[in-house]
Design an enzyme around this catalytic site. Sequence first.
Site, short mmCIF file in Angstrom:
data_model
loop_
_atom_site.label_atom_id
_atom_site.label_comp_id
_atom_site.label_asym_id
_atom_site.label_seq_id
_atom_site.Cartn_x
_atom_site.Cartn_y
_atom_site.Cartn_z
N TYR A 101 0.85 -1.20 0.00
CA TYR A 101 0.00 0.00 0.00
C TYR A 101 0.88 1.24 0.00
O TYR A 101 1.87 1.32 0.74
CB TYR A 101 -0.90 0.01 1.25
CG TYR A 101 -1.73 1.26 1.40
CD1 TYR A 101 -3.00 1.34 0.85
CD2 TYR A 101 -1.22 2.38 2.08
CE1 TYR A 101 -3.76 2.50 0.97
CE2 TYR A 101 -1.98 3.54 2.21
CZ TYR A 101 -3.25 3.58 1.65
OH TYR A 101 -4.00 4.72 1.76
N GLU A 189 -3.43 7.37 -4.36
CA GLU A 189 -3.32 6.10 -3.64
C GLU A 189 -3.19 4.95 -4.62
O GLU A 189 -3.91 4.89 -5.62
CB GLU A 189 -4.55 5.91 -2.75
CG GLU A 189 -4.59 4.58 -2.01
CD GLU A 189 -5.91 4.37 -1.29
OE1 GLU A 189 -5.96 4.68 -0.09
OE2 GLU A 189 -6.89 3.93 -1.93
#
Length: 390
Positions: A101, A189
């Site tokens: 992530y 993201e």
Amino acid sequence: MRLYEHQAKAILSSHHIPVPPGRVVETAEGAERAWLDLGGEVMIKAQVLSGGRGKAGAVRRVSTAQEARGVAAELLGISVAGLPVRKLLVEAAVSIAQECYVAILTDATQAAPLVMLSSAGGIEIESLAREHPGSLVRMTIDVLDGLRPYHSRWLLSRAQFPPAAREDMVTLLATLYRIYCEYDARLLEINPLAITEQGELVALDARMIVDDNALARQPRLREWRELNPAEREAERARINYVSLPDAPADEGRPRIGIIGTGAGMAMANMDQVAYFGGQPANFMDVGPGMMTGGARTAMEILLRRNDLDAILVSGYSAGPLEIMARDVVEALAAHPEKRLPVVVRLQGHHDVEARAVLENCTDARLHLADDFDEAARRVVALAGQQEVPT
């Protein structure tokens, strides 16, 4: 402004961040052709401006052209988080060794970019922070210094990234930070960021939110916006308008169209309407366009809707409020067929003159209120609510 996954990936790819090869399609036949172009295992992903697609069954893996056609036909007929699926991203499946992530977002409390990194990915960030609290590493970046390679190496070490992938990650983080700055992003993201079995980094999913106030200098992104006619009309009138969907939890509550002066006032009106038992049907701030007919346009937009039970015009402004009052009266006169009650509360500069304009209007649909609470309570009552809090 939120970008679709395929749009965010197009930006990443143009900056040499690897993404899976893919095609955006709008029909089942298009998905079948995309499978024939890509071959082998492919992912078919609903394109909606919402998270939770995987949990909703809107991300599927398929192996044949026939399966691709069938899954696409199914997905194009559903909604995710109340949003209809009109486009699909068909892209080649990737052999994954590890999911990670990475995100850069604007930290409003620090007024600075915040980099977040984890060697565990593929799940929602809230779940990640809850289930693996030690794995999510954060660093606030000084905008004068920017993101330096030693910052990235520290983050990667703390997040326990595989050593073999760290130098590639340093390059990727530098590129992400450059994109974040160049595109005036509020959020960028990648989740998950895959480390493939060959040791390569590939962005499997991407989210990007851009500051609306910066769109004037982002011509490429302005072209991507999807505005309906009412939103385009509002934009031309320099008013901010967002229509809200009918919420199942609010079933039975009267739907109230709302016009405010300033974003804070508009949101306060929404909260107060909800408190007194109504359902806010929109957000609308006419402040920027108040001097040039913004309130008239706002009333026109709401009066054309067929799902409202009443309209609340409530605001406080340093601008001449009699202009706004005249706009409200003129819009009502232009739509005699609409039998909606309209409650108006205007306070601030020239509010005495505005009150005189409103009192001289003989339209029975127009109702005046003296204060903030009274206006919200009265519009809900007039819309049909039998009992409201006192």
